[in-house]
Design a protein around this motif. Structure first.
Motif, PDB file in Angstrom:
ATOM      1  N   GLY A  85      34.778   7.828 -15.032  1.00  0.00           N
ATOM      2  CA  GLY A  85      34.743   7.474 -13.612  1.00  0.00           C
ATOM      3  C   GLY A  85      33.397   7.678 -12.952  1.00  0.00           C
ATOM      4  N   GLU A  86      32.788   8.836 -13.157  1.00  0.00           N
ATOM      5  CA  GLU A  86      31.506   9.126 -12.495  1.00  0.00           C
ATOM      6  C   GLU A  86      30.405   8.203 -12.996  1.00  0.00           C
ATOM      7  OE1 GLU A  86      28.641  13.020 -11.892  1.00  0.00           O
ATOM      8  OE2 GLU A  86      30.829  13.272 -11.852  1.00  0.00           O
ATOM      9  N   GLN A  87      30.366   7.975 -14.301  1.00  0.00           N
ATOM     10  CA  GLN A  87      29.371   7.056 -14.873  1.00  0.00           C
ATOM     11  C   GLN A  87      29.580   5.641 -14.350  1.00  0.00           C
ATOM     12  OE1 GLN A  87      29.225   7.110 -19.177  1.00  0.00           O
ATOM     13  NE2 GLN A  87      28.282   5.086 -19.259  1.00  0.00           N
ATOM     14  N   ASP A  88      30.846   5.205 -14.272  1.00  0.00           N
ATOM     15  CA  ASP A  88      31.147   3.863 -13.771  1.00  0.00           C
ATOM     16  C   ASP A  88      30.745   3.726 -12.312  1.00  0.00           C
ATOM     17  OD1 ASP A  88      32.188   3.248 -16.246  1.00  0.00           O
ATOM     18  OD2 ASP A  88      34.262   3.634 -15.668  1.00  0.00           O
ATOM     19  N   ALA A  89      30.986   4.768 -11.514  1.00  0.00           N
ATOM     20  CA  ALA A  89      30.622   4.728 -10.099  1.00  0.00           C
ATOM     21  C   ALA A  89      29.110   4.601  -9.934  1.00  0.00           C
ATOM     22  CB  ALA A  89      31.126   5.983  -9.391  1.00  0.00           C
ATOM     23  N   GLN A  90      28.371   5.349 -10.725  1.00  0.00           N
ATOM     24  CA  GLN A  90      26.917   5.295 -10.649  1.00  0.00           C
ATOM     25  C   GLN A  90      26.402   3.904 -11.033  1.00  0.00           C
ATOM     26  OE1 GLN A  90      24.746   7.760 -13.474  1.00  0.00           O
ATOM     27  NE2 GLN A  90      23.178   8.175 -11.943  1.00  0.00           N
ATOM     28  N   THR A  91      26.957   3.354 -12.113  1.00  0.00           N
ATOM     29  CA  THR A  91      26.515   2.041 -12.593  1.00  0.00           C
ATOM     30  C   THR A  91      26.822   0.942 -11.582  1.00  0.00           C
ATOM     31  OG1 THR A  91      26.857   2.721 -14.892  1.00  0.00           O
ATOM     32  CG2 THR A  91      26.775   0.357 -14.450  1.00  0.00           C
ATOM     33  N   LEU A  92      28.060   0.893 -11.095  1.00  0.00           N
ATOM     34  CA  LEU A  92      28.442  -0.166 -10.160  1.00  0.00           C
ATOM     35  C   LEU A  92      27.721  -0.038  -8.823  1.00  0.00           C
ATOM     36  CD1 LEU A  92      32.283  -0.510 -10.770  1.00  0.00           C
ATOM     37  CD2 LEU A  92      30.484  -2.128 -11.405  1.00  0.00           C
ATOM     38  N   SER A  93      27.431   1.181  -8.404  1.00  0.00           N
ATOM     39  CA  SER A  93      26.746   1.347  -7.114  1.00  0.00           C
ATOM     40  C   SER A  93      25.331   0.786  -7.156  1.00  0.00           C
ATOM     41  CB  SER A  93      26.721   2.827  -6.709  1.00  0.00           C
ATOM     42  OG  SER A  93      25.856   3.586  -7.537  1.00  0.00           O
ATOM     43  N   ARG A  94      24.763   0.691  -8.355  1.00  0.00           N
ATOM     44  CA  ARG A  94      23.440   0.063  -8.486  1.00  0.00           C
ATOM     45  C   ARG A  94      23.545  -1.459  -8.366  1.00  0.00           C
ATOM     46  NH1 ARG A  94      22.555   3.553 -13.264  1.00  0.00           N
ATOM     47  NH2 ARG A  94      21.296   5.350 -12.654  1.00  0.00           N
ATOM     48  N   LEU A  95      24.650  -2.018  -8.828  1.00  0.00           N
ATOM     49  CA  LEU A  95      24.806  -3.473  -8.838  1.00  0.00           C
ATOM     50  C   LEU A  95      25.339  -4.014  -7.514  1.00  0.00           C
ATOM     51  CD1 LEU A  95      26.286  -3.990 -12.416  1.00  0.00           C
ATOM     52  CD2 LEU A  95      23.954  -4.441 -11.657  1.00  0.00           C
TER      53      LEU A  95
END
Length: 199
Positions: A85-95
């Motif tokens: 979850g945390e990794q996905d949140a970080q990745t999507l927040s960049r996009l």
């Protein structure tokens, strides 16, 4: 015969930090030995209305999740692996540029919240307060009472090729307002009314 004993022989003294001692913290000792407990569920709230386009963004970012549109809020993503979850949140927040994402991590007896924007973690929100004002469907997804795959309008992110996802996103942008990208807010005249022409 020295020292007190039992029929089975003398008992070793109880050392501080052993089970049975009032200062023993099982969760802390478990975390030290095996790492922190895995979350039960990770849910992301993303202020993007188009679930299918957001699912393509997830595929591009290799984020595996069910994407559920929620009117007035955006989309709710339930990740396939709660531990990412945390990794996905970080990745999507960049996009998803210019947007703040909310991550709710559900444990066995608690829910923790995080906010993410442009790949940077922000202030941690109060999950209970958010769930009290968000639509009921969000709470159902967070608590596992609703299967995200069966939710109305749901799409699946992370499936198919990244190149295919990128191609669909680029074609959608070329299509005009109907194909608005996930980082493009609704502009004037896109709610069913024509834009006023030049005077």
């Amino acid at each position: 015969m020295s020292g007190a004993g039992t029929p089975d022989g003398p008992q070793p003294p109880e050392l501080p930090g052993e089970p049975g001692d009032s200062s023993f913290d099982f969760d802390a000792e478990f975390a030290k030995a095996f790492g922190p407990k895995r979350p039960v569920r990770s849910v992301l709230v993303v202020p993007v209305a188009d679930a299918r386009r957001l699912a393509e963004v997830c595929t591009l970012a290799q984020v595996h999740a069910h994407v559920v549109p929620v009117r007035g809020l955006g989309c709710v993503l339930v990740t396939e692996d709660p531990g990412t979850g945390e990794q996905d949140a970080q990745t999507l927040s960049r996009l998803v540029q210019g947007a703040e994402l909310v991550l709710l991590t559900v444990g066995e007896d608690s829910i923790e919240g995080q906010t993410w924007s442009a790949g940077v973690r922000g202030t941690d929100p109060r999950p209970g307060l958010l769930l009290s004002v968000w639509p009921d469907v969000v709470q159902q997804l967070v608590l596992g009472r609703l299967d995200p795959a069966q939710a109305a309008g749901a799409a699946t992110g992370g499936e198919g090729s990244r190149m295919g996802a990128l191609w669909k996103l680029l074609r959608g942008k070329d299509a005009g307002p109907a194909g608005r990208g996930p980082d493009e807010p609704e502009g004037p005249g896109e709610s069913g009314q024509e834009r006023p022409g030049p005077a």
